[in-house]
Design a protein around this motif. Structure first.
Motif, PDB file in Angstrom:
ATOM      1  N   VAL A 244       0.832  -1.202   0.000  1.00 38.81           N
ATOM      2  CA  VAL A 244       0.000   0.000   0.000  1.00 38.81           C
ATOM      3  C   VAL A 244       0.865   1.248   0.000  1.00 38.81           C
ATOM      4  O   VAL A 244       1.993   1.241   0.457  1.00 38.81           O
ATOM      5  CB  VAL A 244      -0.948   0.044   1.221  1.00 38.81           C
ATOM      6  N   ASN A 245       0.305   2.338  -0.534  1.00 43.47           N
ATOM      7  CA  ASN A 245       0.903   3.658  -0.459  1.00 43.47           C
ATOM      8  C   ASN A 245       0.148   4.546   0.532  1.00 43.47           C
ATOM      9  O   ASN A 245       0.725   5.406   1.173  1.00 43.47           O
ATOM     10  CB  ASN A 245       0.879   4.337  -1.838  1.00 43.47           C
ATOM     11  N   ARG A 246      -1.153   4.325   0.626  1.00 39.56           N
ATOM     12  CA  ARG A 246      -2.007   5.109   1.516  1.00 39.56           C
ATOM     13  C   ARG A 246      -2.852   4.166   2.344  1.00 39.56           C
ATOM     14  O   ARG A 246      -2.976   2.979   2.050  1.00 39.56           O
ATOM     15  CB  ARG A 246      -2.923   6.045   0.712  1.00 39.56           C
ATOM     16  N   GLY A 247      -3.487   4.721   3.358  1.00 39.03           N
ATOM     17  CA  GLY A 247      -4.221   3.894   4.308  1.00 39.03           C
ATOM     18  C   GLY A 247      -5.689   3.737   4.023  1.00 39.03           C
ATOM     19  O   GLY A 247      -6.536   4.194   4.799  1.00 39.03           O
ATOM     20  N   PHE A 248      -6.064   3.108   2.916  1.00 35.48           N
ATOM     21  CA  PHE A 248      -7.467   2.876   2.605  1.00 35.48           C
ATOM     22  C   PHE A 248      -7.925   1.534   3.166  1.00 35.48           C
ATOM     23  O   PHE A 248      -7.482   0.481   2.708  1.00 35.48           O
ATOM     24  CB  PHE A 248      -7.705   2.876   1.096  1.00 35.48           C
ATOM     25  N   ALA A 249      -8.810   1.556   4.127  1.00 38.90           N
ATOM     26  CA  ALA A 249      -9.371   0.305   4.627  1.00 38.90           C
ATOM     27  C   ALA A 249     -10.194  -0.387   3.557  1.00 38.90           C
ATOM     28  O   ALA A 249     -10.327  -1.606   3.545  1.00 38.90           O
ATOM     29  CB  ALA A 249     -10.233   0.585   5.864  1.00 38.90           C
TER      30      ALA A 249
ATOM     31  N   VAL B 229      -4.325 -13.211  -2.074  1.00 41.21           N
ATOM     32  CA  VAL B 229      -3.896 -11.854  -1.737  1.00 41.21           C
ATOM     33  C   VAL B 229      -3.545 -11.753  -0.266  1.00 41.21           C
ATOM     34  O   VAL B 229      -4.343 -12.116   0.608  1.00 41.21           O
ATOM     35  CB  VAL B 229      -5.012 -10.832  -2.077  1.00 41.21           C
ATOM     36  N   ASN B 230      -2.339 -11.268  -0.006  1.00 37.05           N
ATOM     37  CA  ASN B 230      -1.898 -10.913   1.339  1.00 37.05           C
ATOM     38  C   ASN B 230      -1.882  -9.393   1.385  1.00 37.05           C
ATOM     39  O   ASN B 230      -0.922  -8.747   0.963  1.00 37.05           O
ATOM     40  CB  ASN B 230      -0.499 -11.501   1.596  1.00 37.05           C
ATOM     41  N   GLU B 231      -2.986  -8.795   1.843  1.00 35.32           N
ATOM     42  CA  GLU B 231      -3.193  -7.353   1.748  1.00 35.32           C
ATOM     43  C   GLU B 231      -2.507  -6.612   2.899  1.00 35.32           C
ATOM     44  O   GLU B 231      -2.828  -6.805   4.073  1.00 35.32           O
ATOM     45  CB  GLU B 231      -4.689  -7.038   1.746  1.00 35.32           C
ATOM     46  N   PHE B 232      -1.552  -5.759   2.558  1.00 30.07           N
ATOM     47  CA  PHE B 232      -0.867  -4.951   3.560  1.00 30.07           C
ATOM     48  C   PHE B 232      -1.846  -3.940   4.165  1.00 30.07           C
ATOM     49  O   PHE B 232      -2.806  -3.525   3.528  1.00 30.07           O
ATOM     50  CB  PHE B 232       0.284  -4.177   2.931  1.00 30.07           C
ATOM     51  N   LEU B 233      -1.544  -3.531   5.382  1.00 24.33           N
ATOM     52  CA  LEU B 233      -2.303  -2.477   6.047  1.00 24.33           C
ATOM     53  C   LEU B 233      -1.366  -1.299   6.300  1.00 24.33           C
ATOM     54  O   LEU B 233      -0.260  -1.487   6.791  1.00 24.33           O
ATOM     55  CB  LEU B 233      -2.873  -2.975   7.376  1.00 24.33           C
ATOM     56  N   SER B 234      -1.788  -0.102   5.949  1.00 22.57           N
ATOM     57  CA  SER B 234      -0.971   1.066   6.212  1.00 22.57           C
ATOM     58  C   SER B 234      -0.809   1.266   7.717  1.00 22.57           C
ATOM     59  O   SER B 234      -1.704   0.927   8.506  1.00 22.57           O
ATOM     60  CB  SER B 234      -1.617   2.311   5.607  1.00 22.57           C
ATOM     61  N   TRP B 235       0.335   1.825   8.109  1.00 19.20           N
ATOM     62  CA  TRP B 235       0.577   2.098   9.534  1.00 19.20           C
ATOM     63  C   TRP B 235      -0.541   2.949  10.135  1.00 19.20           C
ATOM     64  O   TRP B 235      -0.821   2.856  11.330  1.00 19.20           O
ATOM     65  CB  TRP B 235       1.924   2.795   9.708  1.00 19.20           C
ATOM     66  N   GLU B 236      -1.214   3.742   9.309  1.00 21.86           N
ATOM     67  CA  GLU B 236      -2.298   4.585   9.813  1.00 21.86           C
ATOM     68  C   GLU B 236      -3.497   3.760  10.271  1.00 21.86           C
ATOM     69  O   GLU B 236      -4.349   4.248  11.022  1.00 21.86           O
ATOM     70  CB  GLU B 236      -2.742   5.563   8.723  1.00 21.86           C
TER      71      GLU B 236
ATOM     72  N   ALA C  40      -5.409 -10.493   5.736  1.00 16.59           N
ATOM     73  CA  ALA C  40      -4.844  -9.220   6.182  1.00 16.59           C
ATOM     74  C   ALA C  40      -3.369  -9.458   6.448  1.00 16.59           C
ATOM     75  O   ALA C  40      -2.992 -10.270   7.288  1.00 16.59           O
ATOM     76  CB  ALA C  40      -5.555  -8.733   7.444  1.00 16.59           C
ATOM     77  N   GLY C  41      -2.520  -8.770   5.705  1.00 16.01           N
ATOM     78  CA  GLY C  41      -1.084  -8.982   5.802  1.00 16.01           C
ATOM     79  C   GLY C  41      -0.420  -8.070   6.806  1.00 16.01           C
ATOM     80  O   GLY C  41      -1.044  -7.624   7.771  1.00 16.01           O
ATOM     81  N   PRO C  42       0.851  -7.751   6.588  1.00 18.66           N
ATOM     82  CA  PRO C  42       1.610  -6.964   7.555  1.00 18.66           C
ATOM     83  C   PRO C  42       1.226  -5.491   7.546  1.00 18.66           C
ATOM     84  O   PRO C  42       0.599  -4.991   6.609  1.00 18.66           O
ATOM     85  CB  PRO C  42       3.056  -7.141   7.071  1.00 18.66           C
ATOM     86  N   VAL C  43       1.621  -4.801   8.597  1.00 15.75           N
ATOM     87  CA  VAL C  43       1.481  -3.350   8.672  1.00 15.75           C
ATOM     88  C   VAL C  43       2.660  -2.734   7.916  1.00 15.75           C
ATOM     89  O   VAL C  43       3.818  -3.031   8.202  1.00 15.75           O
ATOM     90  CB  VAL C  43       1.477  -2.870  10.139  1.00 15.75           C
ATOM     91  N   LYS C  44       2.365  -1.890   6.948  1.00 22.02           N
ATOM     92  CA  LYS C  44       3.414  -1.284   6.115  1.00 22.02           C
ATOM     93  C   LYS C  44       3.805   0.073   6.666  1.00 22.02           C
ATOM     94  O   LYS C  44       2.945   0.913   6.964  1.00 22.02           O
ATOM     95  CB  LYS C  44       2.898  -1.143   4.679  1.00 22.02           C
ATOM     96  N   VAL C  45       5.113   0.308   6.765  1.00 23.59           N
ATOM     97  CA  VAL C  45       5.614   1.596   7.214  1.00 23.59           C
ATOM     98  C   VAL C  45       6.830   1.969   6.374  1.00 23.59           C
ATOM     99  O   VAL C  45       7.643   1.109   6.020  1.00 23.59           O
ATOM    100  CB  VAL C  45       5.981   1.563   8.721  1.00 23.59           C
TER     101      VAL C  45
ATOM    102  N   GLN D  99       2.521  -8.588  12.221  1.00 19.11           N
ATOM    103  CA  GLN D  99       3.783  -8.465  11.507  1.00 19.11           C
ATOM    104  C   GLN D  99       3.927  -7.049  10.945  1.00 19.11           C
ATOM    105  O   GLN D  99       2.940  -6.398  10.611  1.00 19.11           O
ATOM    106  CB  GLN D  99       3.781  -9.491  10.365  1.00 19.11           C
ATOM    107  N   VAL D 100       5.170  -6.555  10.848  1.00 18.08           N
ATOM    108  CA  VAL D 100       5.441  -5.245  10.265  1.00 18.08           C
ATOM    109  C   VAL D 100       6.322  -5.419   9.031  1.00 18.08           C
ATOM    110  O   VAL D 100       7.292  -6.178   9.054  1.00 18.08           O
ATOM    111  CB  VAL D 100       6.144  -4.306  11.271  1.00 18.08           C
ATOM    112  N   ALA D 101       5.971  -4.722   7.952  1.00 23.76           N
ATOM    113  CA  ALA D 101       6.774  -4.692   6.731  1.00 23.76           C
ATOM    114  C   ALA D 101       7.313  -3.276   6.584  1.00 23.76           C
ATOM    115  O   ALA D 101       6.549  -2.339   6.365  1.00 23.76           O
ATOM    116  CB  ALA D 101       5.936  -5.077   5.515  1.00 23.76           C
ATOM    117  N   ALA D 102       8.623  -3.123   6.724  1.00 28.38           N
ATOM    118  CA  ALA D 102       9.235  -1.798   6.735  1.00 28.38           C
ATOM    119  C   ALA D 102       9.974  -1.526   5.434  1.00 28.38           C
ATOM    120  O   ALA D 102      10.896  -2.264   5.074  1.00 28.38           O
ATOM    121  CB  ALA D 102      10.201  -1.675   7.912  1.00 28.38           C
ATOM    122  N   HIS D 103       9.552  -0.484   4.718  1.00 31.51           N
ATOM    123  CA  HIS D 103      10.313  -0.009   3.565  1.00 31.51           C
ATOM    124  C   HIS D 103      11.640   0.531   4.097  1.00 31.51           C
ATOM    125  O   HIS D 103      11.674   1.558   4.771  1.00 31.51           O
ATOM    126  CB  HIS D 103       9.527   1.098   2.843  1.00 31.51           C
ATOM    127  N   ALA D 104      12.712  -0.195   3.812  1.00 32.82           N
ATOM    128  CA  ALA D 104      14.033   0.215   4.289  1.00 32.82           C
ATOM    129  C   ALA D 104      15.052  -0.161   3.231  1.00 32.82           C
ATOM    130  O   ALA D 104      15.330  -1.338   3.020  1.00 32.82           O
ATOM    131  CB  ALA D 104      14.355  -0.459   5.622  1.00 32.82           C
TER     132      ALA D 104
END
Length: 477
Positions: free
Chosen positions: A195-200, A219-226, A247-252, A290-295
């Motif tokens: 995800v790029n934005r936090g759309f539920a 589909v493993n759908e990421f959730l925005s940190w928001e 529902a997949g990891p929280v993306k940050v 789980q957290v998925a961190a763009h790093a």
């Protein structure tokens, strides 16, 4: 899947068993693209296609043509250009966009997804003026006078996106279907929907398509940190959901893209500070998320390691998305902390060129270190990062990972990263990703064996058929 193998499997045949003679075709597990912006890519199908433009005038021509399909109150989008491919070697100015967009709010996105240019109407809608401060983790481009020039970098991109009317649920589902057609045609049966934005509503869009029988991939759908607090209040945990939509990891986002990555040597953009990241990972871990961190840079990867270590959350397989500049000490830490590196193998080719521009010379050996990560015991999952890579075909990435002179890996290891690696990253390695008894029959079939064909053209490889759970979703036998 009940059984797999050669002639011995035919002994299991019964009077009602359907036998399909593949006449020497190769059967492989379906690909798992562990990080692709499915909804965002789908929405760009309704935007002006700016891929391949070679100058700002080309951009303006395509925007002018695209505007003919818009309704009066629609915002206009364009996506897919690269600044380094423009003859001007610079970003467009808002006043240039104004010439063809007029009073209609509009913005265009660079293909990498970390830079945006807005016209004057979009800046006005967002209330961006000379007095507007840069948001944390972002920057507003300015003229010499201090007036905004339209360029919005990293977190500043959200300033205009947040005031634009959200795309309808119908538009999102239409976009997903278009993205799905491309993904499945490349043999991809599972996708990590970043995800790029936090759309539920993104999760709801996938679920609606599944309910109507239109979803042809897992589909493993990421959730925005928001959405973290909302997810926690609903009891969402790692692996929450069913066999098709989870529902997949929280993306940050930790650092930025390209020249804005956070490096130990200094520089870069911190979209999430070390302290904020530690708090977020602790909160998510405590609830079993789980957290998925763009790093990308080594400083950003180090910050994620610090956060996971502080949270004592080795069991959650926290993910580092991209993991591009990763020296040996961080490779060892990722392994020790039970973390997963979710990488884009095509970045290996780009990074070794870009390193001469963006990254210090001493870091080149640590760029896209697939071989060293695997040797250290870090699970690696491959992905396309669609639409950063416009075509999600895994085979060119597999080729790059194998032929990389600095950190090349075996063909089998590359295939595993694009199949069972993604399944491991989403806690599904016991049900998919390999051709073994008891596994889901998510399969792709090729007329010849791409693993044995010395003359294979990787970019042109396409499966003749794709099956999801044993049901054909593409092609024919």
């Amino acid at each position: 899947m009940l059984a797999c193998g050669g002639a011995e499997v035919m002994g299991l045949r019964g009077p009602r068993t359907k036998v399909v003679n593949l006449a020497g075709s190769a059967v492989l597990p379906g690909f798992n693209d562990a990080h692709a912006h499915v909804v965002y890519y789908g929405l760009t199908r309704f935007a002006a296609d700016l891929s391949g433009v070679r100058g700002i005038d080309d951009i303006l021509d395509r925007l002018k043509q695209h505007a003919k399909s818009l309704k009066p109150l629609d915002w206009q989008h364009g996506m897919g250009y690269r600044t380094d491919e423009l003859t001007e070697l610079r970003q467009p100015h808002r006043s240039e966009l104004d010439r063809v967009t007029g009073e209609r709010p509009a913005f265009i996105d660079e293909r990498g997804g970390h830079a945006r240019v807005a016209n004057s109407a979009a800046l006005a809608a967002a209330g961006i003026t000379m007095e507007t401060a840069n948001p944390p983790g972002g920057r507003i481009g300015r003229d010499l006078s201090g007036a905004p020039n339209g360029l919005l970098l990293e977190a500043a991109m959200r300033l205009v996106a947040d005031v634009e009317p959200a795309p309808s649920l119908e538009r999102r589902t239409e976009g997903i279907v278009q993205a799905q057609q491309l993904l499945v045609s490349r043999g991809i049966t599972s996708v990590g929907a970043a995800v790029n934005r936090g759309f539920a509503d993104d999760l709801r869009a996938f679920q609606m398509l599944d309910d109507s029988g239109k979803l042809k991939m897992r589909v493993n759908e990421f959730l925005s940190w928001e959405l973290l607090e909302a997810a926690l209040s609903l009891g969402v945990r790692a692996g929450f959901g069913g066999g098709i939509v989870r529902a997949g990891p929280v993306k940050v986002f930790v650092d930025g893209g390209a020249e804005r990555v956070a490096m130990r040597s200094g520089g870069g953009v911190w979209r999430t500070t070390r302290e904020e990241l530690r708090e977020l990972v602790a909160r998510a871990s405590e609830a079993g998320l789980q957290v998925a961190a763009h790093a990308i840079g080594d400083a950003a990867i180090e910050a994620m390691c610090d956060a996971v270590e502080a949270a004592k959350a080795k069991h959650l397989r926290h993910r580092v998305e991209h993991c591009t500049i990763c020296p040996p000490d961080l490779q060892a830490r990722l392994a020790r902390l039970g973390m997963v590196a979710v990488m884009q193998p095509l970045a290996a080719r780009f990074s070794r060129v870009a390193s001469t521009i963006f990254f210090p010379v001493r870091n080149r050996a640590d760029l896209a270190p697939h071989r060293q990560l695997l040797k250290a015991g870090v699970p690696v999952a491959f992905s396309s990062d669609l639409p950063v890579t416009p075509d999600p075909n895994p085979w060119p990435g597999i080729r790059v990972a194998v032929e990389d002179q600095a950190n090349g890996i075996s063909l089998l290891a590359a295939l595993r990263a694009y199949t069972s690696g993604g399944a491991f990253a989403s806690f599904e390695e016991q049900v998919k990703g390999t051709l073994e008894p008891g596994m889901l029959a998510d399969l792709q079939i090729y007329r010849g064996d791409p693993l044995e064909d010395a003359d294979v053209k990787w970019e042109e490889l396409r499966p003749r058929a794709v099956l999801l759970g044993g049901v054909r979703v593409l092609g024919s036998f």
